[in-house]
Write an enzyme that holds these catalytic residues in place. Structure first.
Site, short mmCIF file in Angstrom:
data_model
loop_
_atom_site.label_atom_id
_atom_site.label_comp_id
_atom_site.label_asym_id
_atom_site.label_seq_id
_atom_site.Cartn_x
_atom_site.Cartn_y
_atom_site.Cartn_z
N SER A 1 0.69 -1.30 0.05
CA SER A 1 0.10 0.06 -0.04
C SER A 1 0.75 1.23 -0.10
CB SER A 1 -1.02 0.02 1.04
OG SER A 1 -0.15 0.18 2.32
N THR A 2 0.35 2.32 -0.58
CA THR A 2 0.98 3.55 -0.66
C THR A 2 1.45 4.01 0.90
OG1 THR A 2 -0.12 4.26 -2.34
CG2 THR A 2 0.88 6.10 -1.25
N GLU B 1 6.92 -0.22 -4.92
CA GLU B 1 5.62 -0.55 -5.94
C GLU B 1 4.35 -0.48 -5.22
OE1 GLU B 1 3.83 -3.83 -8.91
OE2 GLU B 1 5.31 -4.66 -7.49
N CYS C 1 -2.56 -4.66 -8.04
CA CYS C 1 -1.96 -3.37 -8.13
C CYS C 1 -2.22 -2.35 -9.00
CB CYS C 1 -0.38 -3.26 -7.95
SG CYS C 1 0.19 -3.91 -6.55
#
Length: 371
Positions: A263-264, A285, A319
């Site tokens: 996750s970001t 990523e 993703c």
């Protein structure tokens, strides 16, 4: 025994895996059992220093599959030391010919291919994705990934650069060192291969933190690395939680690079830990919101099917899932109507049943979130 699947509802992979409708699909091992549940350091299996374990859950039933050793900071420290020792000048790994690294990677791919039915079955048990997707996509692409990087092992080279004067100018590409790698739960085998392949081909050593939701196939591959002939300490695998094992790896002063897929939000934490410690290199990523754009002159049936695939592939746990769709106004209502009908046709159920396109979300709370 082989079974021929004569019909599969909907595409699991576009183009290359369209052969699912006729290709021979081996029967899964529906009673598959995990063989490895501990921490892998220096080519040996260890209990966690703390003695702690955590359960890994079958997402299809909610039942516990087994207990797995819960790695923490002390275990990460031991794994990093093993990786650092394996990277020392003069070690078997550092003096190994580059071509031999490629041989080892190809050998690992061979072993994964040999055990593909077991690995695909274990992936489906631990992750919940349909068995045919585990077999035709995750395992097959894992093998291809490792073979690809095996070919690169002896082709990493520098340059001789012409300069003015009586001088010699040249560059040499060298391995970074100890690489910390943190992988997610959506494609456990494939994410592991994406991390292992380039790092090992280049001559690095690795400490990998597996996702706590799906640790079983990654641990099995660690044992295959021993069988393939990788020297002790080159690959170390620690199952555990992000705030403990993952954080310890990201901020470790003797880790030269950290790679994270997830996750970001957590990517921010990994980058901060890398910067606040030894300013280690990072590869992140992170999640996205990938759009599809459909114009009025498009083949609507094809656009609906590919957009459906983009959203629902791997239970939407991807993703690059096509979670936004921009549709030209002239065909908007028709596109929405057809998309709803296609979604209603999607077969959801037991991931070991070849007639089902979709299994459960990997964790119950994620299923509740999207329901």
């Amino acid at each position: 025994m082989l079974r021929v699947v004569k019909h599969v509802q909907g595409p699991f992979l576009l183009r290359n895996a369209a052969c699912l409708s006729t290709a021979a699909l081996p029967l899964p091992k529906t009673d598959v059992q995990p063989h490895f549940k501990k921490i892998f350091i220096n080519n040996e299996w260890h209990d966690a220093v703390s003695g702690k374990t955590f359960p890994t859950i079958n997402p299809s039933t909610g039942e516990k599959i087994c207990d797995v050793a819960e790695g923490g900071k002390p275990d990460i420290d031991l794994a990093v030391k093993a990786a650092r020792d394996a990277f020392k000048l003069g070690s078997p790994w550092r003096i190994m010919d580059a071509s031999e690294r490629g041989v080892l990677l190809n050998r690992l791919a061979d072993l994964i291919e040999r055990d593909r039915v077991y690995l695909a079955s274990l992936e489906t048990l631990d992750n919940g994705k349909p068995y045919q997707m585990s077999y035709f996509a995750d395992v097959a692409l894992t093998v291809k990934c490792l073979r690809y990087y095996a070919g690169w092992a002896d082709k990493i080279q520098g340059k001789v650069i012409p300069i003015e004067g009586n001088h010699l100018c040249w560059t040499r590409h060298e391995p970074v060192g100890v690489c910390g790698q943190i992988i997610p739960w959506n494609f456990p085998l494939l994410m592991q291969a994406w991390k292992l392949g380039p790092a090992l081909a280049a001559g690095n050593t690795i400490v990998m933190k597996l996702a706590e939701q799906t640790p079983l196939t990654g641990l099995y591959v660690a044992q295959l690395a021993v069988e393939a002939g990788f020297p002790a300490g080159v690959l170390n695998v620690v199952p555990g939680y992000g705030p403990t094992a993952g954080a310890a790896l990201s901020e470790h002063m003797d880790v030269d690079k950290v790679a994270f897929t997830g996750s970001t939000e957590v990517g921010h934490l990994v980058a901060q830990a890398a910067a606040h410690s030894n300013l280690k290199r990072t590869t992140l990523e992170l999640g996205g919101k990938s759009p599809n754009i459909v114009f009025a002159d498009a083949d609507i049936a094809h656009a609906v099917e590919t957009s459906h695939f983009g959203v629902f592939f791997n239970m939407g746990q991807c993703c690059c899932a096509g979670t936004r769709i921009f549709v030209e106004g002239k065909i908007y209502d028709e596109f929405v109507e057809r998309s709803v009908e296609r979604a209603k046709m999607r077969n959801v159920g037991d991931p070991f049943d070849p007639n089902n396109e979709q299994g459960p979300q990997v964790v119950k709370k994620y299923g509740n979130k999207v329901a």
